[in-house]
Design a protein around this motif. Sequence first.
Motif, PDB file in Angstrom:
ATOM      1  N   ILE A 123      37.248  12.880  37.215  1.00 34.84           N
ATOM      2  CA  ILE A 123      38.652  13.229  36.989  1.00 34.84           C
ATOM      3  C   ILE A 123      38.792  14.144  35.771  1.00 34.84           C
ATOM      4  N   GLU A 124      38.058  13.835  34.682  1.00 33.48           N
ATOM      5  CA  GLU A 124      38.093  14.695  33.497  1.00 33.48           C
ATOM      6  C   GLU A 124      37.543  16.081  33.805  1.00 33.48           C
ATOM      7  N   VAL A 125      36.457  16.120  34.572  1.00 30.09           N
ATOM      8  CA  VAL A 125      35.862  17.402  34.946  1.00 30.09           C
ATOM      9  C   VAL A 125      36.834  18.212  35.800  1.00 30.09           C
ATOM     10  N   CYS A 126      37.465  17.558  36.768  1.00 22.89           N
ATOM     11  CA  CYS A 126      38.437  18.232  37.628  1.00 22.89           C
ATOM     12  C   CYS A 126      39.564  18.839  36.788  1.00 22.89           C
ATOM     13  N   LYS A 127      40.083  18.063  35.867  1.00 24.41           N
ATOM     14  CA  LYS A 127      41.191  18.523  35.029  1.00 24.41           C
ATOM     15  C   LYS A 127      40.780  19.742  34.197  1.00 24.41           C
TER      16      LYS A 127
ATOM     17  N   LEU B 121      38.226  21.843  34.827  1.00 26.30           N
ATOM     18  CA  LEU B 121      37.949  22.970  35.713  1.00 26.30           C
ATOM     19  C   LEU B 121      39.225  23.717  36.073  1.00 26.30           C
ATOM     20  N   ARG B 122      40.283  22.956  36.333  1.00 25.51           N
ATOM     21  CA  ARG B 122      41.533  23.568  36.762  1.00 25.51           C
ATOM     22  C   ARG B 122      42.210  24.383  35.662  1.00 25.51           C
ATOM     23  N   GLN B 123      41.776  24.222  34.436  1.00 24.86           N
ATOM     24  CA  GLN B 123      42.341  25.014  33.347  1.00 24.86           C
ATOM     25  C   GLN B 123      41.812  26.448  33.359  1.00 24.86           C
TER      26      GLN B 123
ATOM     27  N   SER C  90      39.618  27.676  36.372  1.00 23.66           N
ATOM     28  CA  SER C  90      39.034  28.081  37.644  1.00 23.66           C
ATOM     29  C   SER C  90      39.936  27.705  38.815  1.00 23.66           C
ATOM     30  N   ALA C  91      39.934  28.580  39.830  1.00 21.67           N
ATOM     31  CA  ALA C  91      40.680  28.304  41.054  1.00 21.67           C
ATOM     32  C   ALA C  91      39.732  27.965  42.205  1.00 21.67           C
ATOM     33  N   CYS C  92      38.482  27.598  41.883  1.00 12.71           N
ATOM     34  CA  CYS C  92      37.513  27.268  42.928  1.00 12.71           C
ATOM     35  C   CYS C  92      37.963  26.029  43.701  1.00 12.71           C
ATOM     36  N   GLY C  93      37.461  25.873  44.927  1.00 13.40           N
ATOM     37  CA  GLY C  93      37.752  24.671  45.686  1.00 13.40           C
ATOM     38  C   GLY C  93      37.117  23.451  45.045  1.00 13.40           C
ATOM     39  N   ILE C  94      37.797  22.309  45.127  1.00 10.94           N
ATOM     40  CA  ILE C  94      37.256  21.058  44.573  1.00 10.94           C
ATOM     41  C   ILE C  94      37.444  19.950  45.601  1.00 10.94           C
ATOM     42  N   ILE C  95      36.338  19.274  45.943  1.00 10.70           N
ATOM     43  CA  ILE C  95      36.389  18.091  46.796  1.00 10.70           C
ATOM     44  C   ILE C  95      35.937  16.893  45.967  1.00 10.70           C
TER      45      ILE C  95
ATOM     46  N   GLU D 159      46.758  15.471  42.587  1.00  6.30           N
ATOM     47  CA  GLU D 159      47.710  15.958  41.592  1.00  6.30           C
ATOM     48  C   GLU D 159      47.007  16.659  40.437  1.00  6.30           C
ATOM     49  N   LEU D 160      45.746  16.288  40.169  1.00  5.61           N
ATOM     50  CA  LEU D 160      44.994  16.947  39.108  1.00  5.61           C
ATOM     51  C   LEU D 160      44.389  18.271  39.572  1.00  5.61           C
ATOM     52  N   GLY D 161      44.539  18.579  40.848  1.00  6.20           N
ATOM     53  CA  GLY D 161      44.092  19.883  41.314  1.00  6.20           C
ATOM     54  C   GLY D 161      43.012  19.875  42.365  1.00  6.20           C
ATOM     55  N   ALA D 162      42.543  18.689  42.805  1.00 10.70           N
ATOM     56  CA  ALA D 162      41.548  18.656  43.872  1.00 10.70           C
ATOM     57  C   ALA D 162      42.155  19.168  45.176  1.00 10.70           C
ATOM     58  N   ASP D 163      41.318  19.808  46.001  1.00  7.89           N
ATOM     59  CA  ASP D 163      41.792  20.356  47.264  1.00  7.89           C
ATOM     60  C   ASP D 163      41.544  19.419  48.434  1.00  7.89           C
ATOM     61  N   ASP D 164      40.636  18.476  48.256  1.00  5.46           N
ATOM     62  CA  ASP D 164      40.325  17.526  49.316  1.00  5.46           C
ATOM     63  C   ASP D 164      39.697  16.293  48.678  1.00  5.46           C
TER      64      ASP D 164
END
Length: 228
Positions: A62-66, A68-70, A72-77, A93-98
Amino acid sequence: MEMTLLLVEDEVAMLETMKLYLEGEGFRVLAVNNGQDALECARKEQPDLVVLDWMLPGKSGIEVCKELRQSSACGIIMVTAKSEETDKIIGLELGADDYITKPFSLRELTSRIRSVLRRTAPIQAEAPPLQRGDLLISETKCQVTRNGELIPLTPTEFKILLTLANRPGVVFSRLQLMKAAMDDDFMNYERTLDSHVSKLRKKLEPDPDHMKYIQTVYGFGYRFGESR
């Protein structure tokens, strides 16, 4: 064009199995087993998609996802053993796509990867940018600029904005916007749409008390308020 995946998983055997399988599917695959290495690898390699385990030593998924979203717009699963609806919503809500729950088959993982890549890959056909107020929205480049300055958006945020901006004044329901921005798998998570819209507004709206672009139509949904 070969797509690059970054796998982040602390179970070494599982990490190697996924890596070998996905390389066999034609992807370039990078693999790390902790959150800090994931962030450093993502900054250096700029992967097209990250498969990110929720439970990691040190920095959590979750921390990594948050983080990354600052940048990068890469896909995140997100990959996790958690199956509660609230956990899925947190990731989205933190920005994961799937979101995929263990145990899963490698065929299912590959299918989800390809699905997210279709949604997040830049559109190849040339299309003239939309001018909406002081915003320039390029569908071809998947970019939004204001007076030449880039406004970083996630793929989901961009697709919500593009859907609204393509038809100024037209009211879209939450369900319609979710269908435009995400796959059918997420039709049960309409309330996450409000979170995406809230973040989008913070990036776009010059005056938070007077919404110029993304306006709420109470009881119905949202519309784009700037006609030209």
